[in-house]
Design a protein around this motif. Sequence first.
Motif, PDB file in Angstrom:
ATOM      1  N   ILE A  47       0.851  -1.191   0.000  1.00  0.00           N
ATOM      2  CA  ILE A  47       0.000   0.000   0.000  1.00  0.00           C
ATOM      3  C   ILE A  47       0.884   1.237   0.000  1.00  0.00           C
ATOM      4  O   ILE A  47       1.639   1.476   0.955  1.00  0.00           O
ATOM      5  N   ALA A  48       0.803   2.010  -1.063  1.00  0.00           N
ATOM      6  CA  ALA A  48       1.510   3.289  -1.128  1.00  0.00           C
ATOM      7  C   ALA A  48       0.706   4.329  -0.365  1.00  0.00           C
ATOM      8  O   ALA A  48      -0.489   4.484  -0.601  1.00  0.00           O
ATOM      9  N   GLY A  49       1.348   5.024   0.565  1.00  0.00           N
ATOM     10  CA  GLY A  49       0.618   5.974   1.402  1.00  0.00           C
ATOM     11  C   GLY A  49      -0.218   5.274   2.451  1.00  0.00           C
ATOM     12  O   GLY A  49      -1.382   5.606   2.651  1.00  0.00           O
ATOM     13  N   ILE A  50       0.384   4.329   3.130  1.00  0.00           N
ATOM     14  CA  ILE A  50      -0.366   3.459   4.047  1.00  0.00           C
ATOM     15  C   ILE A  50      -0.894   4.202   5.270  1.00  0.00           C
ATOM     16  O   ILE A  50      -1.836   3.751   5.913  1.00  0.00           O
ATOM     17  N   GLY A  51      -0.317   5.363   5.575  1.00  0.00           N
ATOM     18  CA  GLY A  51      -0.756   6.095   6.754  1.00  0.00           C
ATOM     19  C   GLY A  51      -1.921   7.036   6.521  1.00  0.00           C
ATOM     20  O   GLY A  51      -2.430   7.646   7.472  1.00  0.00           O
ATOM     21  N   ARG A  89       5.994   8.756   4.432  1.00  0.00           N
ATOM     22  CA  ARG A  89       7.006   9.799   4.259  1.00  0.00           C
ATOM     23  C   ARG A  89       8.159   9.641   5.227  1.00  0.00           C
ATOM     24  O   ARG A  89       9.306   9.954   4.902  1.00  0.00           O
ATOM     25  N   LYS A  90       7.879   9.174   6.436  1.00  0.00           N
ATOM     26  CA  LYS A  90       8.913   9.011   7.453  1.00  0.00           C
ATOM     27  C   LYS A  90       8.643   7.745   8.240  1.00  0.00           C
ATOM     28  O   LYS A  90       7.534   7.527   8.733  1.00  0.00           O
ATOM     29  N   VAL A  91       9.643   6.897   8.336  1.00  0.00           N
ATOM     30  CA  VAL A  91       9.513   5.641   9.068  1.00  0.00           C
ATOM     31  C   VAL A  91       9.932   5.867  10.512  1.00  0.00           C
ATOM     32  O   VAL A  91      11.049   6.307  10.785  1.00  0.00           O
ATOM     33  N   ALA A  93       4.664  -0.298  14.340  1.00  0.00           N
ATOM     34  CA  ALA A  93       3.944  -0.731  13.151  1.00  0.00           C
ATOM     35  C   ALA A  93       3.857  -2.251  13.111  1.00  0.00           C
ATOM     36  O   ALA A  93       4.823  -2.955  13.408  1.00  0.00           O
ATOM     37  N   ALA A  94       2.693  -2.750  12.717  1.00  0.00           N
ATOM     38  CA  ALA A  94       2.477  -4.198  12.644  1.00  0.00           C
ATOM     39  C   ALA A  94       2.814  -4.739  11.259  1.00  0.00           C
ATOM     40  O   ALA A  94       2.497  -5.887  10.955  1.00  0.00           O
ATOM     41  N   TYR A  95       3.435  -3.924  10.425  1.00  0.00           N
ATOM     42  CA  TYR A  95       3.789  -4.328   9.061  1.00  0.00           C
ATOM     43  C   TYR A  95       5.022  -3.514   8.649  1.00  0.00           C
ATOM     44  O   TYR A  95       5.298  -2.446   9.216  1.00  0.00           O
ATOM     45  N   PRO A  96       5.781  -3.990   7.658  1.00  0.00           N
ATOM     46  CA  PRO A  96       6.974  -3.262   7.218  1.00  0.00           C
ATOM     47  C   PRO A  96       6.631  -1.910   6.603  1.00  0.00           C
ATOM     48  O   PRO A  96       5.659  -1.790   5.863  1.00  0.00           O
ATOM     49  N   LEU A  97       7.436  -0.897   6.914  1.00  0.00           N
ATOM     50  CA  LEU A  97       7.259   0.434   6.362  1.00  0.00           C
ATOM     51  C   LEU A  97       8.509   0.857   5.596  1.00  0.00           C
ATOM     52  O   LEU A  97       9.633   0.548   5.997  1.00  0.00           O
TER      53      LEU A  97
END
Length: 256
Positions: free
Chosen positions: A5-9, A33-35, A40-44
């Motif tokens: 998902i692009a833009g997951i936040g 934009r910033k990790v 997080a419950a998934y990779p960012l």
Amino acid sequence: MRVGIAGIGGRVGRLLVEEVRAAGMELSGGTTRKVQEGGAAYPLFTDLAELAALSDVVIDFTHADTVCDNARILAQAGVAWVLGTTGLSPAQMGAVDEAARRIGVVHAANFSPGVTLVQRLAQMMGQALPAESYDAEIVEMHHRQKVDAPSGTALAIGRAVALGRGVALEDVRESGRDGHTGPRQTGAIGFAALRGGQIVGEHEVLFTSADEQITLTHRAFDRRIFATGAVRAAGWLSGRAPGLYGMEDVLGLPPL
């Protein structure tokens, strides 16, 4: 199927996380934009290429400014693309077309099945009702934070009407009437954009003659409908040949 998902936040991105999991798909992660470390419950990722390396399809509801880069990255990676970004320039649309030569792309202004059917009906009505007798107007209303007008969905509906009439929307579009505008032009497709509160999205298409009026109305009550439709499109893309597809293809509607 591994779905990124692009833009997951974002608002739709968070709903996509839930819908991907509800569909039994594997969430490969998302871009932001910033990790931030932990939580997080998934990779960012901040780099779409890193996400693409772990994904079979990427769902993208980001911004028009990212489209050209995203098209290049996903085409090079051979990763299918579900694109919900609207307001694309000719150059950005050209990048989407170029990517579709190498990967499967579903691009839609709106992933709601209901809106897709409204567009189909609007095209049929544009074809059946003479422009000389029936004035076509499109009214849309969205939340007060929306920055573009008319909405991408309203423009997609307008293009459907124009397609039915065999004209280009750019040649007959009338938007934002104000002041002494003179009489309405025959064959014009008019747009009115309203903003207020937190309305998810309302679209109304009106065909009005001297003797009757036909109205198509769609109201979205929850943004989840867009996420559900996008995940459905992602599943539909599995195993598809490269090409540019729309929600009409996903829903299995026959060509007009």
